[in-house]
Design an enzyme around this catalytic site. Structure first.
Site, PDB file in Angstrom:
ATOM      1  N   ASP A  57      34.633  28.737  51.324  1.00  0.00           N
ATOM      2  CA  ASP A  57      35.094  27.541  50.613  1.00  0.00           C
ATOM      3  C   ASP A  57      36.389  27.111  51.276  1.00  0.00           C
ATOM      4  OD1 ASP A  57      35.538  25.616  48.499  1.00  0.00           O
ATOM      5  OD2 ASP A  57      36.810  27.079  47.476  1.00  0.00           O
ATOM      6  N   ARG A  79      27.025  28.020  53.208  1.00  0.00           N
ATOM      7  CA  ARG A  79      27.377  27.925  51.802  1.00  0.00           C
ATOM      8  C   ARG A  79      26.233  27.261  51.054  1.00  0.00           C
ATOM      9  NH1 ARG A  79      32.640  25.549  48.692  1.00  0.00           N
ATOM     10  NH2 ARG A  79      31.772  25.801  46.612  1.00  0.00           N
ATOM     11  N   ARG A  94      30.284  32.311  46.936  1.00  0.00           N
ATOM     12  CA  ARG A  94      30.097  31.485  48.124  1.00  0.00           C
ATOM     13  C   ARG A  94      30.560  32.241  49.364  1.00  0.00           C
ATOM     14  NH1 ARG A  94      34.317  28.166  45.745  1.00  0.00           N
ATOM     15  NH2 ARG A  94      32.925  27.979  43.994  1.00  0.00           N
ATOM     16  N   ASP A 125      39.347  24.255  50.956  1.00  0.00           N
ATOM     17  CA  ASP A 125      39.907  23.188  50.130  1.00  0.00           C
ATOM     18  C   ASP A 125      41.191  22.659  50.771  1.00  0.00           C
ATOM     19  OD1 ASP A 125      37.957  23.504  48.130  1.00  0.00           O
ATOM     20  OD2 ASP A 125      39.133  25.063  47.148  1.00  0.00           O
TER      21      ASP A 125
HETATM   22  C1  X6L Z   1      38.534  27.259  32.675  1.00  0.00           C
HETATM   23  C2  X6L Z   1      37.568  26.527  33.318  1.00  0.00           C
HETATM   24  C3  X6L Z   1      39.390  28.002  33.435  1.00  0.00           C
HETATM   25  C4  X6L Z   1      37.460  26.528  34.690  1.00  0.00           C
HETATM   26  C5  X6L Z   1      39.301  28.002  34.813  1.00  0.00           C
HETATM   27  C6  X6L Z   1      39.056  27.997  37.695  1.00  0.00           C
HETATM   28  C7  X6L Z   1      37.269  26.508  37.574  1.00  0.00           C
HETATM   29  C8  X6L Z   1      38.956  28.031  39.062  1.00  0.00           C
HETATM   30  C9  X6L Z   1      37.158  26.543  38.954  1.00  0.00           C
HETATM   31  C10 X6L Z   1      38.321  27.264  35.459  1.00  0.00           C
HETATM   32  C11 X6L Z   1      38.217  27.262  36.928  1.00  0.00           C
HETATM   33  C12 X6L Z   1      38.010  27.290  39.690  1.00  0.00           C
HETATM   34  C13 X6L Z   1      37.864  30.943  43.819  1.00  0.00           C
HETATM   35  C14 X6L Z   1      37.829  31.597  42.575  1.00  0.00           C
HETATM   36  C15 X6L Z   1      36.682  29.792  42.478  1.00  0.00           C
HETATM   37  C16 X6L Z   1      38.612  31.535  44.868  1.00  0.00           C
HETATM   38  C17 X6L Z   1      39.184  33.294  43.344  1.00  0.00           C
HETATM   39  C18 X6L Z   1      37.955  27.316  41.180  1.00  0.00           C
HETATM   40  C19 X6L Z   1      36.647  27.117  41.867  1.00  0.00           C
HETATM   41  N1  X6L Z   1      37.133  29.813  43.725  1.00  0.00           N
HETATM   42  N2  X6L Z   1      38.477  32.768  42.326  1.00  0.00           N
HETATM   43  N3  X6L Z   1      37.077  30.864  41.753  1.00  0.00           N
HETATM   44  N4  X6L Z   1      39.250  32.709  44.575  1.00  0.00           N
HETATM   45  N5  X6L Z   1      39.839  34.449  43.133  1.00  0.00           N
HETATM   46  O1  X6L Z   1      38.704  31.030  45.989  1.00  0.00           O
HETATM   47  O2  X6L Z   1      38.933  27.533  41.855  1.00  0.00           O
HETATM   48  S1  X6L Z   1      35.670  28.573  41.783  1.00  0.00           S
HETATM   49 MG    MG Z   2      38.035  26.266  45.982  1.00  0.00          MG
HETATM   50 MG    MG Z   3      35.999  23.744  47.400  1.00  0.00          MG
END
Ligand code: X6L
Ligand code: MG
Ligand code: MG
Length: 154
Positions: A97, A85, A94, A99
């Site tokens: 990940d 990663r 990535r 969590d």
């Molecule tokens: C506004 C600002 C709205 C930030 C949403 C959402 C930030 C999700 C981080 C957000 C915001 C995240 C995955 C992902 C990520 C995953 C899918 C996160 C961290 N990880 N999308 N996006 N699956 N489908 O594992 O969860 S980045």
């Molecule tokens: Mg995550």
């Molecule tokens: Mg994470």
């Protein structure tokens, strides 16, 4: 030594996504302090947080472990680094990940490790797989951004 129950979310959207999930699960299974006791289906999910990236595969695991939350976090971070990663873009693509979503009924607002995971109840990519392996009492809204990958797993 006390045995604790933890739930993890795993995701990948780079390289061989399914192989990355399987490799991470294998490393957890090979850890003497961890038993993988539940494994959800795999879902293909639209990226959230940063749009311009490939779709993810997401799943969730149930673990029994003698590790405390910080030691479990270290194991997860080691797997992320072993599976290459690289953090270039915030919320970006990535290989893997991991969590920690839940650890027993612990509530911790430590910025290094916040439990329950602060955004888990808003994320269909977490809730859909999680409901496969735990009896989740809350309502899970229908969400077309999450698609069950309909095939046998492990
Ligand atoms: C506004 C600002 C709205 C930030 C949403 C959402 C930030 C999700 C981080 C957000 C915001 C995240 C995955 C992902 C990520 C995953 C899918 C996160 C961290 N990880 N999308 N996006 N699956 N489908 O594992 O969860 S980045
Ligand atoms: Mg995550
Ligand atoms: Mg994470």
């Amino acid at each position: 030594m006390d045995i604790h129950t933890a739930y993890l979310s795993i995701g990948s959207n780079m390289g061989d996504r399914e192989d990355n999930l399987r490799k991470a699960i294998k490393i957890l299974q090979d850890n003497d302090d961890i038993e993988v006791t539940g494994c959800a289906n795999i879902y293909e999910t639209e990226p959230v947080g940063y749009d311009d990236q490939p779709y993810f595969l997401n799943t969730c695991l149930e673990l029994k472990t003698t590790l405390d939350p910080y030691s479990l976090l270290k194991v997860c971070q080691k797997i992320e680094s072993d599976l290459h990663r690289v953090r270039l873009i915030k919320n970006g693509p990535r290989t893997i990940d991991l969590d920690i979503l839940l650890y027993d009924d612990l509530i911790s607002d430590d910025p290094i490790l916040t439990i329950p995971h602060p955004r888990m109840y808003e994320r269909a990519f977490v809730l859909y797989p999680l409901k496969d392996i735990m009896d989740y009492k809350g309502k899970i809204p229908e969400d077309k951004s999450v698609k069950l990958i309909d095939k046998p797993y492990i």
